[in-house]
Design a protein around this motif. Structure first.
Motif, PDB file in Angstrom:
ATOM      1  N   SER A   1       0.818  -1.207   0.000  1.00 14.14           N
ATOM      2  CA  SER A   1       0.000   0.000   0.000  1.00 14.14           C
ATOM      3  C   SER A   1       0.862   1.271   0.000  1.00 14.14           C
TER       4      SER A   1
ATOM      5  N   ILE B   1     -13.942  -3.647  -4.955  1.00  9.45           N
ATOM      6  CA  ILE B   1     -12.704  -3.021  -5.409  1.00  9.45           C
ATOM      7  C   ILE B   1     -11.706  -4.091  -5.828  1.00  9.45           C
ATOM      8  N   MET B   2     -11.762  -5.230  -5.141  1.00  6.61           N
ATOM      9  CA  MET B   2     -10.881  -6.324  -5.512  1.00  6.61           C
ATOM     10  C   MET B   2     -11.180  -6.789  -6.931  1.00  6.61           C
TER      11      MET B   2
ATOM     12  N   ILE C   1     -11.158  -2.285  -9.862  1.00  9.87           N
ATOM     13  CA  ILE C   1     -10.637  -1.078  -9.223  1.00  9.87           C
ATOM     14  C   ILE C   1     -11.453   0.152  -9.600  1.00  9.87           C
TER      15      ILE C   1
ATOM     16  N   LEU D   1     -13.601   2.256  -7.242  1.00 10.24           N
ATOM     17  CA  LEU D   1     -13.005   3.280  -6.413  1.00 10.24           C
ATOM     18  C   LEU D   1     -13.428   4.664  -6.887  1.00 10.24           C
TER      19      LEU D   1
ATOM     20  N   ALA E   1      -3.459   1.731  -9.203  1.00  7.84           N
ATOM     21  CA  ALA E   1      -4.422   0.665  -8.942  1.00  7.84           C
ATOM     22  C   ALA E   1      -3.927  -0.349  -7.913  1.00  7.84           C
ATOM     23  N   GLU E   2      -2.716  -0.855  -8.122  1.00  6.86           N
ATOM     24  CA  GLU E   2      -2.229  -1.934  -7.258  1.00  6.86           C
ATOM     25  C   GLU E   2      -2.125  -1.489  -5.799  1.00  6.86           C
TER      26      GLU E   2
ATOM     27  N   SER F   1      -3.478   1.224  -4.404  1.00  6.51           N
ATOM     28  CA  SER F   1      -4.744   1.725  -3.863  1.00  6.51           C
ATOM     29  C   SER F   1      -5.580   0.602  -3.296  1.00  6.51           C
ATOM     30  N   ARG F   2      -5.588  -0.506  -4.022  1.00 12.39           N
ATOM     31  CA  ARG F   2      -6.338  -1.661  -3.564  1.00 12.39           C
ATOM     32  C   ARG F   2      -5.931  -2.046  -2.140  1.00 12.39           C
TER      33      ARG F   2
ATOM     34  N   PHE G   1      -7.452 -10.562  -0.261  1.00  9.83           N
ATOM     35  CA  PHE G   1      -6.429  -9.579  -0.641  1.00  9.83           C
ATOM     36  C   PHE G   1      -5.031 -10.147  -0.366  1.00  9.83           C
TER      37      PHE G   1
END
Lengths: 295, 309
Positions: free
Chosen positions: A37, A234-235, A238, A241, A258-259, A261-262, B132
């Protein structure tokens, strides 16, 4: 009791090593979420997900905080559902469990069977779905996120187990003093069951807080999406969002990190739970001990 | 006449206990609406549902829905996956958590508190969040595991399109989330054992390992049986989130990840095939009921105390 058992045991180093390894297996994946993140998408594209980011970048958080509407809205929904749901469930569960424990109540056994039977036979998803949508018409309302979990047969039996231990004489003497049944329940029984209410309340709260299932089934309205379901969407995509962002702002999709933010969203959504968790642990363990012994 | 007086008598009795009845009424209504009302809906499985005609107006088709369901390859696939995967979870999960519970009982109090917190933690995460985490590990291009494989000069694997690996992945994920929780259940059972047993045994010269084998394990055996039996009774029901979010509902993985619950959900909400969905759902309910009753019967045979009913 516990002490002398442990005194004979001692702390063998190899056992501590085993537990350190197990703990690392649990902690490392969580650390990855945090570090992804705070990585930039350029770094992720070049090096993949790293435990220690090449360069720290708070781009993702910055991006989310600039348009936090979707996240905040789902937080609000989850908070409402969790507090209202837990309160309602506790009232329903404790009242019916109390009635079951009253041996002098004509229908106490019948009530117990009525609830217990639902543990044995469940009509399944399709009829439940049709009842909720075609009979009750609760789809796309907050009720759909609360009522189906209103009374858990399992927690009711657990609560009954707690209440079975209450002295019956108190109820009798209160009756002689002229107290009504509702008064006895509210003023004598509920205060006496506080520890049970705390434990079972936490289990309910956890169930409501972590729920995505009811939302997945019944919620289409963007404004009623709870946290876990928001995360799930969101998973898969994206773009969700940006969906809830204020109109008028032009969004360049390629500019979204994207990566990262997830994962930032996952941290923001699951984070508070991480801090709250150690405080609850004690009560939950207590509840699970009683539950496992009572069956 | 006698029925009439009987009813009147019952009515009078009811009136006498009315305040307790009304106290439980809200809960009774919720249970009735969400658990008993759907039971009438079981008829859907025998109908060709047409929304224009309504549920009661739709045509009866007898066992056609079941015929379609059992003739399709789906029935075989989801039954096999459900039983094998959940069976594996029960066997491996119980084994691992008993061992962790036993080891935890060997730790000092301070260590227990630290490790207990860590091990219990994943239980608090929802399957969405766990999804996740597995995504970070398994992502085909950036994923931790594939980067590690590349680093070791091995060929990366496209995890989300290769069903062969998934029974293992699902089992490991299941263990990661649940083992701490069940281990703590066993641990609390273990610390409740009367310490004089251990003292007597060590005076007689029993080693720690002998004590575990001859005292600890036999004394928590009823608890182990109880949990295993509860799980076997529910083996036909799966933890939906695990089977839906961890494989990310990837069609290429269905051959090893699709279980009854995910199948019913997809038939109901994605493909809209209510006939198939309700047939599969009723199949699950009936097998589930049979399993609960038969495991309970077995438990009763051995030990009445532990039986559910």
């Amino acid at each position: 009791m516990r002490k002398s058992n442990i005194e004979t045991a001692g702390n063998q180093p190899w056992i501590i090593v085993v537990f350190i390894i197990l703990s690392l297996l649990i902690i490392f994946p969580l650390l990855y979420v945090i570090s992804v993140s705070v990585s930039s998408d350029a770094d992720i594209a070049r090096y993949g997900y790293k435990l220690i980011p090449q360069n720290f970048s708070f781009q993702a958080y910055d991006y989310i905080f600039r348009t936090p509407k979707g996240l905040l809205q789902s937080y609000l929904i989850t908070i409402i559902v969790t507090t209202a749901g837990t309160t309602l469930s506790l009232l329903l569960t404790s009242s019916i469990a109390y009635v079951m424990t009253r041996k002098d109540y004509r229908y106490s056994r019948l009530t117990t069977f009525f609830v217990f039977f639902t543990l044995l036979f469940n009509a399944g998803l399709v009829p439940s779905y049709i009842v909720a949508t075609n009979v009750l018409h609760i789809q796309d309302t907050l009720w759909a996120l609360i009522l189906p979990y209103g009374v858990s047969a399992w927690f009711t039996m657990l609560m009954k187990g707690f209440m079975d231990g209450l002295p019956f004489e108190i109820i009798e003497s209160a009756k002689i003093d002229g107290a009504g049944e509702w008064g006895i329940f509210a003023r004598i029984i509920l205060p006496l069951t506080k520890p049970a209410l705390a434990t079972i309340g936490l289990f309910y709260a956890l169930a409501y807080w972590n729920d995505w299932w009811l939302a997945m089934l019944y919620i289409q309205n963007e404004n009623l999406v709870p946290l876990q379901y928001y995360l799930q969407r969101i998973m898969t995509n994206i773009e969700f969002l940006t969906k809830n962002m204020q109109a008028g702002i032009n969004v360049d999709m390629s500019a979204i990190p994207a990566e990262s933010s997830r994962m930032a969203i996952a941290i923001l959504a699951a984070g508070p739970m991480m801090f709250a968790f150690p405080f609850f642990q004690k009560y939950l363990i207590k509840g699970l001990t009683v539950g496992s012994i009572k069956g | 006449m006698r029925i009439w007086t009987g009813l009147r008598n019952e009515g009078r009795q009811f009136w006498r206990s009315k305040s307790l009845f009304f106290l439980s009424l809200p809960a009774l209504i919720i249970v009735f609406v969400f658990y008993y009302l759907p039971m009438f809906g079981i008829v859907i499985a025998f109908k060709d549902i047409n929304y224009a005609k309504g549920i009661w107006g739709s045509d009866w088709v007898g066992l056609d829905n079941f015929k379609f369901f059992f003739q399709s390859q789906d029935a075989m696939r989801i039954t096999r996956n459900t039983l094998l995967l959940n069976g594996m979870f029960i066997v491996i999960g119980t084994f691992v958590s008993v061992i962790i519970g036993l080891l935890m009982a060997e730790l000092g109090r301070r260590w227990v508190r630290i490790f207990q917190t860590v091990l219990f933690f994943p239980y608090f995460l929802s399957w969405v969040v766990v999804g996740f985490i597995t995504y970070i590990l398994l992502n085909p291009t950036y994923g931790v595991i594939n980067k590690a494989l590349e680093w070791m000069n091995l060929i990366p694997v496209d995890w989300y399109s290769n069903p062969d690996y998934w029974p293992v992945i699902l089992t490991l994920t299941y263990l990661w989330k649940n083992v701490g929780y069940t281990a703590i259940i066993f641990f609390t059972g273990l610390i409740a054992i009367d310490p004089t047993y251990f003292e007597a045994a060590s005076i007689d010269g029993a080693t720690r390992f002998q004590q575990i084998r001859k005292i600890s394990i036999p004394l928590i055996a009823p608890l182990i049986t109880l949990l295993v039996m509860l799980n076997i009774g529910r083996i036909f029901y799966s933890d939906f989130g695990l089977f839906y979010f961890i494989p990310r509902d990837a069609g290429m993985l269905y051959s090893t990840t699709d279980v009854v619950d995910t199948y019913v959900f997809r038939a109901l909400r994605v493909t809209g095939d209510i006939g198939m969905a309700s047939a599969a759902s009723l199949y699950q309910a009936i097998v589930g009921l049979v399993l609960v009753f038969s495991t309970n019967l077995i438990v009763r045979k051995f030990n009445k105390e532990n039986a559910l009913f």
